[in-house]
Design a protein around this motif. Structure first.
Motif, PDB file in Angstrom:
ATOM      1  N   ILE A  79      38.800  56.851  58.942  1.00  0.00           N
ATOM      2  CA  ILE A  79      38.028  55.681  58.534  1.00  0.00           C
ATOM      3  C   ILE A  79      38.207  55.483  57.035  1.00  0.00           C
ATOM      4  N   LEU A  80      38.553  54.271  56.625  1.00  0.00           N
ATOM      5  CA  LEU A  80      38.713  53.947  55.212  1.00  0.00           C
ATOM      6  C   LEU A  80      37.509  53.144  54.742  1.00  0.00           C
ATOM      7  N   ILE A  81      36.879  53.604  53.662  1.00  0.00           N
ATOM      8  CA  ILE A  81      35.773  52.862  53.051  1.00  0.00           C
ATOM      9  C   ILE A  81      36.231  52.353  51.688  1.00  0.00           C
ATOM     10  N   ILE A  82      36.142  51.050  51.477  1.00  0.00           N
ATOM     11  CA  ILE A  82      36.571  50.459  50.212  1.00  0.00           C
ATOM     12  C   ILE A  82      35.359  50.318  49.300  1.00  0.00           C
ATOM     13  N   LYS A 131      26.937  58.011  52.882  1.00  0.00           N
ATOM     14  CA  LYS A 131      26.594  59.284  53.529  1.00  0.00           C
ATOM     15  C   LYS A 131      26.241  59.078  55.003  1.00  0.00           C
ATOM     16  N   ILE A 132      25.491  58.005  55.290  1.00  0.00           N
ATOM     17  CA  ILE A 132      25.148  57.701  56.678  1.00  0.00           C
ATOM     18  C   ILE A 132      26.405  57.450  57.496  1.00  0.00           C
ATOM     19  N   LEU A 133      27.362  56.718  56.914  1.00  0.00           N
ATOM     20  CA  LEU A 133      28.623  56.466  57.609  1.00  0.00           C
ATOM     21  C   LEU A 133      29.420  57.747  57.807  1.00  0.00           C
ATOM     22  N   SER A 134      29.407  58.629  56.805  1.00  0.00           N
ATOM     23  CA  SER A 134      30.163  59.886  56.924  1.00  0.00           C
ATOM     24  C   SER A 134      29.529  60.799  57.969  1.00  0.00           C
ATOM     25  N   ASP A 135      28.200  60.778  58.077  1.00  0.00           N
ATOM     26  CA  ASP A 135      27.534  61.565  59.127  1.00  0.00           C
ATOM     27  C   ASP A 135      27.865  61.007  60.506  1.00  0.00           C
ATOM     28  N   PHE A 136      27.999  59.684  60.587  1.00  0.00           N
ATOM     29  CA  PHE A 136      28.267  59.035  61.874  1.00  0.00           C
ATOM     30  C   PHE A 136      29.693  59.301  62.358  1.00  0.00           C
ATOM     31  N   TYR A 137      30.662  59.184  61.450  1.00  0.00           N
ATOM     32  CA  TYR A 137      32.070  59.336  61.831  1.00  0.00           C
ATOM     33  C   TYR A 137      32.583  60.765  61.682  1.00  0.00           C
ATOM     34  N   GLY A 138      31.866  61.577  60.901  1.00  0.00           N
ATOM     35  CA  GLY A 138      32.365  62.900  60.529  1.00  0.00           C
ATOM     36  C   GLY A 138      32.983  62.832  59.147  1.00  0.00           C
ATOM     37  N   LYS A 139      32.467  63.635  58.233  1.00  0.00           N
ATOM     38  CA  LYS A 139      32.909  63.541  56.845  1.00  0.00           C
ATOM     39  C   LYS A 139      34.404  63.778  56.693  1.00  0.00           C
ATOM     40  N   GLU A 140      34.956  64.620  57.555  1.00  0.00           N
ATOM     41  CA  GLU A 140      36.381  64.935  57.461  1.00  0.00           C
ATOM     42  C   GLU A 140      37.262  63.732  57.776  1.00  0.00           C
ATOM     43  N   LYS A 162      32.225  64.964  43.680  1.00  0.00           N
ATOM     44  CA  LYS A 162      31.026  65.799  43.711  1.00  0.00           C
ATOM     45  C   LYS A 162      30.363  65.773  45.086  1.00  0.00           C
ATOM     46  N   GLN A 163      30.534  64.654  45.789  1.00  0.00           N
ATOM     47  CA  GLN A 163      29.943  64.521  47.117  1.00  0.00           C
ATOM     48  C   GLN A 163      30.881  65.029  48.218  1.00  0.00           C
ATOM     49  N   GLY A 164      32.086  65.443  47.817  1.00  0.00           N
ATOM     50  CA  GLY A 164      32.986  66.099  48.762  1.00  0.00           C
ATOM     51  C   GLY A 164      33.803  65.186  49.645  1.00  0.00           C
ATOM     52  N   TYR A 165      34.124  63.977  49.175  1.00  0.00           N
ATOM     53  CA  TYR A 165      34.887  63.046  49.998  1.00  0.00           C
ATOM     54  C   TYR A 165      36.382  63.115  49.722  1.00  0.00           C
TER      55      TYR A 165
END
Length: 332
Positions: free
Chosen positions: A33-36, A52-61, A77-80
């Motif tokens: 997933i690409l977030i612009i 963060k909500i989107l990363s929890d939904f799709y999986g941060k990886e 710092k947020q690990g993306y």
């Protein structure tokens, strides 16, 4: 004539990048997933909880964020996973978007505050979702896109970031920090006003350090003139001398932050730092954070401090008595 030529040149370049960056899309299924998110500091940090909500939904990886180079440390710092859009020259820009398109993203999410973003047309993927912005309060503008993707109805309280733990620094104590400038001079108070403000703070809080923050030649010049008018052992000038992360650490660990409609004020909001925002306009609905420990001041436009360089009538008519009331409200 020059404006028309400039626009024509830009269109030619964009069409060249668009046509030359196209690739044959893979038929393999993908979870990427690409977030612009390639806007200014305040826009970048304020959307942290929504991302963060989107990363929890799709999986941060699976999340990759396309951002500007100067804000990358915030996302690191947020690990993306990051993709840095820093290429201005046409050939390198073509190569960048070809590489991006070959990554086989399943979905591209445009969570920018600017609803129009020319990058949209350069990105190839099966699904694109664009954030629909209106004149609501900024956090409420994320509710639609998050509902569309996750199926959950969020409230604005759910979307306030809390990044303080990422910037915790126990060595920063007993501090008031001041963002010395804004995006333009109309949003910045006159030097004489800031001098009087600092004198008020030094008198009211003689045990606290006053740290001046900012970056760029204009803010360096402003600070130089300010320090000619006021000199005190508790004033510490950090303007244009420290990194973004060091600046954000000071804001996050200050007892109070004072600033403008700016990235640093929005950072203070995301760190849950008590702050006072001096606003240049009475049209503030979009960025007015109506939360505890957040105070936004505007003037009545009457008898403003006269200054041909800085501020507006609304900004320059804020009274120091309003500041004192805010300090008492915040229990500093």
């Amino acid at each position: 004539m020059s404006i028309k030529f400039s626009k024509l040149r830009k269109n030619i370049i964009n069409n060249l990048v668009l046509n030359c960056s196209k690739v044959r899309l893979s038929k393999k299924s993908s979870s990427k997933i690409l977030i612009i998110s390639n806007e200014a500091l305040g826009d970048t940090i304020i959307k942290s909880q929504a991302i963060k909500i989107l990363s929890d939904f799709y999986g941060k990886e699976n999340i990759y964020i396309l951002c500007k180079d100067k804000w990358k440390d915030i996302y690191l710092k947020q690990g993306y996973n990051l993709l840095i859009d820093e290429y201005k020259k046409v050939f390198k820009r073509i190569l960048f978007f070809r590489k991006l398109n070959k990554m086989n993203f399943q979905q591209a999410i445009f969570i920018n505050h600017d609803s129009f973003n020319e990058i949209n047309k350069f990105i190839q993927c099966p699904h694109k979702i664009t954030n629909k912005m209106d004149k609501k309060y900024i956090l409420e503008n994320y509710i639609y896109i998050l509902k569309e993707i996750t199926g959950t109805n969020y409230k604005k309280e759910d979307l306030r970031p809390d990044l303080k733990s990422l910037y915790k620094n126990d060595s920063i104590k007993n501090t008031i920090s001041i963002g010395i400038g804004a995006s333009n001079q109309r949003r910045t108070l006159p030097i004489e006003y800031i001098k009087n403000l600092i004198e008020l703070l030094l008198k009211k809080y003689p045990e606290k350090k006053i740290i001046l923050l900012g970056t760029g030649k204009k803010q360096v010049s402003y600070t130089k003139e300010l320090l000619k008018k006021i000199n005190h052992k508790n004033i510490i000038n950090k303007v244009d001398t420290i990194s973004l992360n060091e600046t954000l650490e000071i804001v996050a660990n200050s007892d109070l932050f004072l600033g403008y409609d700016s990235g640093l004020t929005n950072s203070a909001f995301c760190f849950h730092t008590k702050y006072i925002c001096f606003h240049w306009s009475d049209s503030i609905k979009l960025w007015l954070h109506d939360f505890p420990h957040c105070v936004t001041l505007i003037g009545d436009g009457k008898n403003p401090a006269k200054d041909n360089t800085y501020g507006t009538d609304i900004l320059n008519s804020i009274k120091l008595s309003q500041v004192e009331e805010a300090l008492n409200k915040l229990k500093i």
